[in-house]
Design an enzyme around this catalytic site. Structure first.
Site, PDB file in Angstrom:
ATOM      1  N   SER A  53       0.840  -1.192   0.000  1.00 58.31           N
ATOM      2  CA  SER A  53       0.000   0.000   0.000  1.00 58.31           C
ATOM      3  C   SER A  53       0.876   1.242   0.000  1.00 58.31           C
ATOM      4  CB  SER A  53      -0.918   0.007   1.234  1.00 58.31           C
ATOM      5  OG  SER A  53      -1.785   1.113   1.216  1.00 58.31           O
ATOM      6  N   GLU A  54       0.451   2.265  -0.752  1.00 62.25           N
ATOM      7  CA  GLU A  54       1.274   3.458  -0.913  1.00 62.25           C
ATOM      8  C   GLU A  54       1.599   4.154   0.405  1.00 62.25           C
ATOM      9  OE1 GLU A  54      -1.845   4.303  -4.148  1.00 62.25           O
ATOM     10  OE2 GLU A  54      -1.545   2.600  -2.801  1.00 62.25           O
ATOM     11  N   ASN A  55       0.753   3.962   1.410  1.00 63.07           N
ATOM     12  CA  ASN A  55       1.005   4.654   2.679  1.00 63.07           C
ATOM     13  C   ASN A  55       2.062   3.958   3.534  1.00 63.07           C
ATOM     14  OD1 ASN A  55      -0.827   2.543   3.126  1.00 63.07           O
ATOM     15  ND2 ASN A  55      -1.696   3.514   4.932  1.00 63.07           N
TER      16      ASN A  55
END
Length: 218
Positions: A53-55
């Site tokens: 996930s990008e976060n």
């Protein structure tokens, strides 16, 4: 994939299950917001996939039950998720370095429009308030293979698989496979045309052509 042949077309869960068949053992994959988040529920048994996930989460677990919800553990779409025994956390900079550096094998994204040449529009509609493009532009530029999940037509009935995108582009010539509620389109390379490879239950090729602006091979 089991389907109810009395129902015409695929549900969102069935679209996600079809996309999950494109996951291979050892893949690192990124799932976009919307229908793509469902793909993690249908990864075939015995296929070991690491979801990113990008976060900054590497190794997302499934969606939690009501008792498992932890508001501090969320994906890039701010949905609560669970951890695995191998889950790790990195900075946003390192997360995007994985994406931009070509270390993600596959990304499944939603879309507002896809063009017959592989152009993708999925981040804004002019005149409507937006939060920003998120990581989509980085994903289509850095990930090796892009699969799009979307409804075949808009709520107004307009085709979303188009000759040319009418909305601002996320990326040019980036879509490798398109899965809609009516059919699956694939292409051998980004120099090739899309080819219809699968119809959803109860859907005919005539119906697909009638609801598609784009040209495709069959």
């Amino acid at each position: 994939m089991a389907t109810d042949t009395s129902v015409k077309g695929w549900t969102r869960d069935q679209m996600a299950a079809r996309a999950a068949l494109e996951m291979h053992d050892g893949f690192t994959a990124n799932l976009g917001i919307g229908i793509p988040t469902l793909v993690g529920n249908f990864i075939p048994p015995g296929v070991d996939v690491t979801l990113q996930s990008e976060n900054g989460i590497l190794g997302l677990g499934p969606f939690p039950t009501e008792r498992e919800v932890d508001p501090d553990i969320i994906n890039a779409g701010k949905q609560t998720i669970t951890e695995l025994d191998r889950t790790s956390y990195v900075s946003s900079a390192d997360s995007f370095a994985m994406i931009r550096g070509g270390h993600i094998d596959l990304s499944v994204l939603g879309a507002m429009e896809v063009a017959e040449n592989g152009d993708l529009a999925n981040w804004m509609i002019p005149g409507q308030m937006i939060k920003g493009p998120g990581g989509a532009m980085d994903l289509v530029a850095g990930v090796r293979r892009i699969i799009v999940l979307m409804d075949h037509v808009s709520k107004s009935g307009s085709p979303k698989f188009r000759t040319h995108c009418t909305l601002p582009l996320t990326g040019a010539n980036v879509v490798d496979m398109l899965i809609t509620d009516l059919a699956v389109f694939d292409r051998k390379s980004r120099n090739a045309a899309f080819r219809l490879i699968e119809l959803a239950p109860g859907v005919t090729i005539e119906e697909v052509r009638a609801k598609t602006e784009a040209s495709f091979e069959a």
